[in-house]
Enzyme design. Structure first.
Site, PDB file in Angstrom:
ATOM      1  N   CYS A   2       3.033  28.511  33.210  1.00 29.13           N
ATOM      2  CA  CYS A   2       3.614  29.870  32.607  1.00 29.13           C
ATOM      3  C   CYS A   2       5.170  30.127  32.437  1.00 29.13           C
ATOM      4  CB  CYS A   2       2.904  30.979  33.477  1.00 29.13           C
ATOM      5  SG  CYS A   2       1.301  30.843  33.846  1.00 29.13           S
ATOM      6  N   ARG A  27       6.644  23.583  28.193  1.00 25.04           N
ATOM      7  CA  ARG A  27       6.112  23.808  29.662  1.00 25.04           C
ATOM      8  C   ARG A  27       4.407  23.771  29.680  1.00 25.04           C
ATOM      9  NH1 ARG A  27       9.474  26.180  33.633  1.00 25.04           N
ATOM     10  NH2 ARG A  27       7.938  26.895  34.674  1.00 25.04           N
ATOM     11  N   TRP A  81      -0.580  29.767  31.211  1.00 23.49           N
ATOM     12  CA  TRP A  81      -1.323  28.436  31.278  1.00 23.49           C
ATOM     13  C   TRP A  81      -2.628  28.945  32.287  1.00 23.49           C
ATOM     14  CZ3 TRP A  81      -2.280  24.950  35.529  1.00 23.49           C
ATOM     15  CH2 TRP A  81      -2.834  23.814  35.078  1.00 23.49           C
ATOM     16  N   ASN A 107       4.258  34.417  37.011  1.00 22.05           N
ATOM     17  CA  ASN A 107       4.057  33.361  37.277  1.00 22.05           C
ATOM     18  C   ASN A 107       3.656  33.115  38.535  1.00 22.05           C
ATOM     19  OD1 ASN A 107       4.961  32.734  34.497  1.00 22.05           O
ATOM     20  ND2 ASN A 107       6.661  31.688  35.218  1.00 22.05           N
ATOM     21  N   GLY A 108       2.661  32.192  38.764  1.00 19.63           N
ATOM     22  CA  GLY A 108       2.125  31.733  40.140  1.00 19.63           C
ATOM     23  C   GLY A 108       0.508  32.301  40.267  1.00 19.63           C
ATOM     24  N   GLU A 488       2.621   3.555  36.403  1.00 24.96           N
ATOM     25  CA  GLU A 488       3.316   4.401  35.558  1.00 24.96           C
ATOM     26  C   GLU A 488       3.061   4.183  34.132  1.00 24.96           C
ATOM     27  OE1 GLU A 488       5.098   7.010  35.805  1.00 24.96           O
ATOM     28  OE2 GLU A 488       5.912   7.115  34.135  1.00 24.96           O
ATOM     29  N   LYS A 492       1.279   6.867  31.645  1.00 24.73           N
ATOM     30  CA  LYS A 492       2.006   7.411  30.401  1.00 24.73           C
ATOM     31  C   LYS A 492       0.847   7.239  29.504  1.00 24.73           C
ATOM     32  CE  LYS A 492       4.498   9.059  31.385  1.00 24.73           C
ATOM     33  NZ  LYS A 492       5.456   9.514  32.424  1.00 24.73           N
ATOM     34  N   GLU A 495      -2.052  10.062  29.636  1.00 24.87           N
ATOM     35  CA  GLU A 495      -1.548  11.613  29.460  1.00 24.87           C
ATOM     36  C   GLU A 495      -1.583  11.818  28.149  1.00 24.87           C
ATOM     37  OE1 GLU A 495       1.679  12.936  32.027  1.00 24.87           O
ATOM     38  OE2 GLU A 495       2.665  11.045  31.541  1.00 24.87           O
ATOM     39  N   HIS A 511     -10.988  -7.230  43.008  1.00 27.95           N
ATOM     40  CA  HIS A 511     -11.737  -6.595  43.977  1.00 27.95           C
ATOM     41  C   HIS A 511     -12.699  -5.778  43.518  1.00 27.95           C
ATOM     42  CE1 HIS A 511      -9.750  -8.952  47.131  1.00 27.95           C
ATOM     43  NE2 HIS A 511      -8.755  -8.781  46.634  1.00 27.95           N
ATOM     44  N   LYS A 610       4.253  21.008  31.895  1.00 23.86           N
ATOM     45  CA  LYS A 610       5.643  20.383  32.434  1.00 23.86           C
ATOM     46  C   LYS A 610       5.976  20.522  33.694  1.00 23.86           C
ATOM     47  CE  LYS A 610       9.112  17.772  31.771  1.00 23.86           C
ATOM     48  NZ  LYS A 610       8.845  16.383  31.657  1.00 23.86           N
TER      49      LYS A 610
END
Ligand code: F6R
Length: 615
Positions: A2, A27, A81, A107-108, A488, A492, A495, A511, A610
């Site tokens: 948010c 964000r 969000w 926010n939160g 990584e 990438k 997402e 395995h 973000k």
């Protein structure tokens, strides 16, 4: 996550708030809204909508159609969000109190909202949304006895959880109040106007002078004054921070996406991370923010790294560096796990929290737990003045400039660069000789050029992306320093392209996951010319035998891997400890171009934010 913007001053707050919300779009959000003061004691005007800021702008135009143009000098806006309740108009912020005269953006998460809501409903308050946030507006109205700041203070005393809140009331058309506990609030100091936001990006167009609120601070602002006090109304003084980047840094500068711009910035951002820190003559790096001399460094007997996502992968590289060069036993853990599993911290344990945003809730919790357990706590952050940077109390900034694309790119390479410098500095207080240190410093100084050479491979990478853009699953494999790079690469790709991708240690594939290999499942093998290459080549054989096409990320001129690879991306020769940087840049470009060819929303992938400020 948010975003909050608030404005008080002579200009039309609608324009300033909406342009600030645009700056916060990166964000991640799924609805937006604005509340404006129309005059003393009048109902606040609230316009909100699910979807994008462009939808909010349409709704604003519709609301004002045919009305006389007027200057709304006080207002707040928000990008939400969704957490509690779907992204609907009703759940979007701002939320207003029962009498329509108090509005909040939050926010939160308010953890005790359910019991507060039940009590308020009994008292006759009517709720319009399913959110946890709406209770705040009603609580402020309930606590109001003529003083807005006092009402906010009384309301937040009843809240449990994390919050950054901005409040306006038509009973006080000349006042904007904001408060923080766990979720950032920053105040822009301008002449004759005040802007409040959750992120400097919304402010930097108007002023470079900002103040970050601390937890527990309540801001009372007018157009010409800013007062900060504790909940008990004891005035506090907070330092002014000067922002050293400008609006151009948060614009695309001709690139199709912020992610592509940020990938291309890496030669410069790595150079920024190194600038002024390499002391070649002494074979070491000088990181003054660590606040440690050689004798303090020599005392550190364990390193514990806590981070999330991409920053966690950088932390894995850090662990290898600290062990290889400084011989310090090191561990790396996902930040949430650090706190959840009650880690052992000894007196000379150095806890390194890595976070691009400096606001990630789990990493922040690890910082607090590290302090509580008596560790030497250090932050590696990009955002200056962020909560983790401040609460860690010491550490190293990346100086990579704002990272707007949701997928982290330039932050990773700068984090690894900084970790390498830290490892050298620590190693020089132990067994690393001045000559060996000097050699490492010389190699490090070549990194910007190495990054440049990988980016020069983009046209080759685009061709490979075209060939594989339709795949549904793929694996990334690597060993040693290439293992975190494999994780990584997979992160990438998944997402931003929504392709199912998994990173594995090259040896682990057999395995279990090898059961999934077939000709439609490519394997990206990280196999530069470093120790372990021969073994990874064996793993490439295993993939080839199962008909999986293998894409190698390999060193220029290395012919050994050619017969095992369907396609090859070349990176320049470099020592093993630096190889994750060029390998990951190649992976970033591959992921970017695959996502572009699939028509994905690259800078704001679905479901992602973000800065993850919830645990
Ligand atoms: C991946 C990504 C995330 C972040 C993670 C931690 O591209 O961006 O995995 O790395 O959310 O964020 P920071 O570094 O801000 O703590």
């Amino acid at each position: 996550m948010c975003g909050i913007v608030g404005y008080i001053g002579p200009k039309n707050s609608v324009d300033i708030i909406v342009s600030g919300l645009h700056r916060l779009e990166y964000r991640g959000y799924d609805s937006a809204g604005i509340a404006l003061c129309q005059g003393r004691d009048e109902k606040l005007l609230v316009i909100k909508t699910p979807g994008k800021i462009s939808d909010l702008e349409t709704a604003i135009r519709a609301a004002f159609a045919g009305k006389e143009a007027r200057n709304y000098t006080l207002g707040i806006g928000h990008t939400r969000w969704a957490t509690h309740g779907a992204p609907t108009r009703e759940n979007a912020h701002p939320h207003v109190s029962r009498n329509g005269q108090f509005a909040i953006v939050h926010n939160g998460i308010i953890e005790n909202y359910a019991e507060l809501k039940a009590r308020l409903i009994k008292k006759g308050f009517v709720f319009a949304s399913e959110t946890d946030s709406e209770v705040i507006a009603h609580l402020i109205e309930e606590c109001y006895v003529g003083d807005l700041r006092g009402a906010v203070a009384a309301a937040i005393e009843k809240l449990e959880g994390a919050y950054g809140i901005a409040v306006i009331s038509s009973k006080h058309p000349d006042t904007l109040v904001a408060v923080r506990k766990g979720s950032p609030i920053v105040v822009g100091i301008c002449d004759g106007e005040t802007i409040v936001a959750s992120d400097v990006s919304a402010i930097v167009n108007y002023t470079k002078r900002v103040i970050f609120l601390n937890d527990g601070d309540i801001l009372t602002a007018t157009a010409d004054s800013v007062e900060i006090a504790s909940i008990k109304n004891v005035p506090v003084t907070r330092e002014m921070t000067h922002i050293d980047w400008d609006i151009r840094d948060i614009e695309k500068g001709g690139y199709a996406h912020f992610m592509l711009k940020e990938i291309h910035e890496q030669p410069a951002t790595i150079a920024n991370a190194l600038r002024g820190r390499l002391i070649e003559s002494e074979g070491t790096a000088k990181l003054s923010g660590m606040l440690m001399g050689p004798s303090d460094m020599a005392r550190i007997d364990r390193v514990s790294i806590a981070a999330c996502g991409t920053s966690y992968h950088a932390g894995m590289v850090g662990k290898y560096l600290f062990e290889d060069f400084a011989s310090i036993p090191s561990e790396v853990q996902q930040a949430a796990e650090f706190r959840d599993r009650n880690p052992i911290i000894q007196r000379d344990t150095c806890l390194i929290a890595i976070s691009q945003s400096g606001e990630t809730a789990d990493t922040l919790a690890a910082v607090r737990e590290g302090h509580q357990k008596g560790a030497v706590v250090m932050g590696i952050c990009n955002v200056v003045g962020s909560t983790i940077a401040r609460e860690a109390g010491r550490g190293v900034y990346l100086h990579a400039g704002p990272e707007i694309g949701v997928a982290s790119t330039k932050a990773f390479t700068s984090q690894v660069t900084v970790l390498t410098m830290m490892a050298i500095a620590l190693a020089r207080t132990r067994r690393l000789s001045v000559n060996a240190g000097r050699e490492m410093i010389q190699q490090l100084a070549k990194l910007p050029g190495i990054a440049e050479q990988v980016i020069a491979q983009e046209s080759v990478i685009i061709k490979i992306a075209e060939k594989y853009a339709d795949m549904r699953d793929c694996f990334y494999i690597g060993r040693g320093y290439m293992y975190p790079a494999a994780l990584e690469g997979a992160l990438k790709l998944k997402e931003i392209s929504y392709i199912h991708a998994e990173g594995y240690h090259a040896s682990e594939l057999k395995h279990g996951p090898i059961a999934l290999l077939e000709k439609t499942v490519p394997v990206i093998a990280l196999v530069p010319n470093v120790p372990g290459k021969i073994k990874t080549m064996g793993n490439m054989q295993e993939c080839k035998a199962r008909h999986s096409p293998v894409i190698a990320i390999a060193t220029e001129g290395d012919r050994d891997i050619e017969s095992l690879s369907e396609d090859i991306i070349r990176i320049p020769p470099c020592p093993e400890f630096l190889a994750p940087i060029p390998a990951v840049i190649a992976e970033q470009l591959l992921a970017y171009h695959i996502a572009r060819l699939r028509g994905c929303s690259i800078d704001q992938p679905r479901n992602l934010a973000k800065s993850v400020t919830v645990e």
